[in-house]
Design an enzyme around this catalytic site. Structure first.
Site, PDB file in Angstrom:
ATOM      1  N   ASP A  25      81.715 116.504  25.771  1.00  0.00           N
ATOM      2  CA  ASP A  25      82.217 115.468  25.011  1.00  0.00           C
ATOM      3  C   ASP A  25      82.086 114.004  25.852  1.00  0.00           C
ATOM      4  O   ASP A  25      81.058 113.518  26.463  1.00  0.00           O
ATOM      5  CB  ASP A  25      83.225 115.560  24.057  1.00  0.00           C
ATOM      6  N   ASP A  84      88.654 109.590  26.288  1.00  0.00           N
ATOM      7  CA  ASP A  84      88.745 108.817  24.847  1.00  0.00           C
ATOM      8  C   ASP A  84      89.916 108.590  24.338  1.00  0.00           C
ATOM      9  O   ASP A  84      90.956 109.118  24.817  1.00  0.00           O
ATOM     10  CB  ASP A  84      88.166 109.928  23.869  1.00  0.00           C
ATOM     11  N   ARG A 107      78.593 104.717  26.344  1.00  0.00           N
ATOM     12  CA  ARG A 107      80.023 104.535  26.046  1.00  0.00           C
ATOM     13  C   ARG A 107      80.901 104.122  27.207  1.00  0.00           C
ATOM     14  O   ARG A 107      81.572 104.959  27.701  1.00  0.00           O
ATOM     15  CB  ARG A 107      80.618 105.748  25.448  1.00  0.00           C
ATOM     16  N   ASP A 133      86.923 116.648  26.145  1.00  0.00           N
ATOM     17  CA  ASP A 133      87.240 115.441  26.852  1.00  0.00           C
ATOM     18  C   ASP A 133      87.873 115.846  28.126  1.00  0.00           C
ATOM     19  O   ASP A 133      88.764 116.616  28.079  1.00  0.00           O
ATOM     20  CB  ASP A 133      87.981 114.499  26.032  1.00  0.00           C
TER      21      ASP A 133
END
Length: 360
Positions: free
Chosen positions: A181, A185, A234, A152
């Site tokens: 990734d 997040d 996302r 991340d």
């Protein structure tokens, strides 16, 4: 703002000259959920230090009087694995990521000279009142070499409160199969976050709120004036919780955009979607989320219902009503693309909307 320069400056050749080069502190104005729960001020009022290596960032945290002492760290140059070492003391730092763990009242800000975090991510854990501004973070990997922060660019997990992520450029060079990734997040009780004027670029995953269906204590996150550019999905993936997304620009979205699911709710206002598949809906599950939508532009988009694919369109309507507890300035949707492309990202002079279809 009058800034009192430093009681303590890191000892590296040439750093004194940075006093003439750093970006103005908090030139952007804070809106959104980060204004709640006591507000988010970062290191305002604290010492100012300058760093050109990851080790110096770690030293600055470790040299505070205590873990709550306000601190502003201005960063110039390239931060990478080669110049980042763990520093011991009352702090908890690492050599493979920039970790803010069990700390409060910190600002990490890139100077006008540029701050590039190259293959090394920023991790917040048990932290509060943090500002991350004017930083360029790229190619953080979870597999391959070198690895950092679970892949991340920015990760927040476990009791993280009041964070402002502003005017950053977060990018990868592909998706999970290439070792990456997510760009941003939020997990395990992350609350009261504003994500504003960031450029998210070339990634399989923009970001999520909630790492699993049982991770149900995240939310109260605002996304405004961000540029999601060539991302697969996302934006965000939202499990449980509440998000507010306004005046964002999304282009070249390959799979899905906003994805509230398993009770998650998102208020989406005056956003512009262009060349996007499934801009809003519940995807990859039948556990539905909810959306409160108004004023959005859908340009050259496709809506593709399928098994476990529940797009809000082609004639999107709200499925819930969300009340927002703070005041905010809403730009007209037909101005969003221009405003965001001029202002979102690092090294854009911390420009923001002027409220009249332009920036200042």
């Amino acid at each position: 703002m009058d800034i009192s320069l430093t009681k303590k400056t890191l000892k590296t050749a040439g750093l004194a000259s940075l006093a003439l080069a750093f970006s103005p502190l908090y030139a952007a104005s804070l809106e959104g959920y980060a204004t709640q729960n006591g507000n988010t001020t970062g290191g305002a009022g604290g010492n100012v230090v300058y760093a050109t290596t990851g080790t110096q960032i770690n030293q600055a945290m470790c040299e505070r009087a205590d873990d709550d002492t306000p601190l502003i760290i201005y960063v110039t140059g390239v931060i990478n694995h080669g110049n980042t070492e763990k520093v011991s003391g009352s702090c908890d730092t690492r050599d493979n990521e920039i970790q803010f763990k069990r700390v409060k009242n910190l600002s990490l800000i890139g100077t006008s000279g540029g701050a590039l975090f190259d293959e090394i991510g920023i991790h917040l854990r048990e932290a509060s009142n943090i500002i991350l501004q004017n930083l360029h973070i790229r190619n953080v990997k979870k597999s391959g070499s070198p690895t950092s922060n679970g892949g991340d660019a920015i990760g927040m997990e476990k009791d993280v409160y009041n964070v402002w992520v502003d005017h950053n450029f977060l990018e990868a060079s592909g998706g999970e199969t290439s070792g990456y990734d997510s760009l941003l997040d939020m997990k395990n009780n992350t609350q009261y976050v504003t994500v504003s004027y960031n450029h998210f670029y070339l990634s399989g995953r923009g970001g999520l709120m909630g790492s699993s269906d049982s991770d149900d204590q995240n939310g109260n996150v605002t996304f405004h004036h961000n540029w999601y550019d060539t991302i697969d999905s996302r934006m965000p993936l939202l499990r449980h919780g509440t998000a507010h997304a306004y005046n964002n620009y999304y282009n070249d979205i390959a799979k899905s955009g906003m994805n509230p699911r398993i009770g998650g709710s998102i208020k989406a206002e005056n956003n512009h979607f262009e060349r996007a598949k499934n801009p809003i809906g519940t995807f990859y599950t039948n556990d539905m989320g909810y959306w409160d939508i108004s004023g959005n532009i859908f340009e050259d988009v496709t809506w593709s219902p399928a098994s476990k694919e529940h797009p809000a369109g082609p004639n999107p309507v709200s499925t819930t009503s969300i009340s927002i507890p703070y005041s905010y300035q809403l730009d007209a949707a037909n101005c969003v693309k221009s405003i965001v492309m001029q202002s979102a990202g690092s090294q854009k002079g911390l420009k923001t909307s002027n409220g009249n279809c332009g920036v200042h």
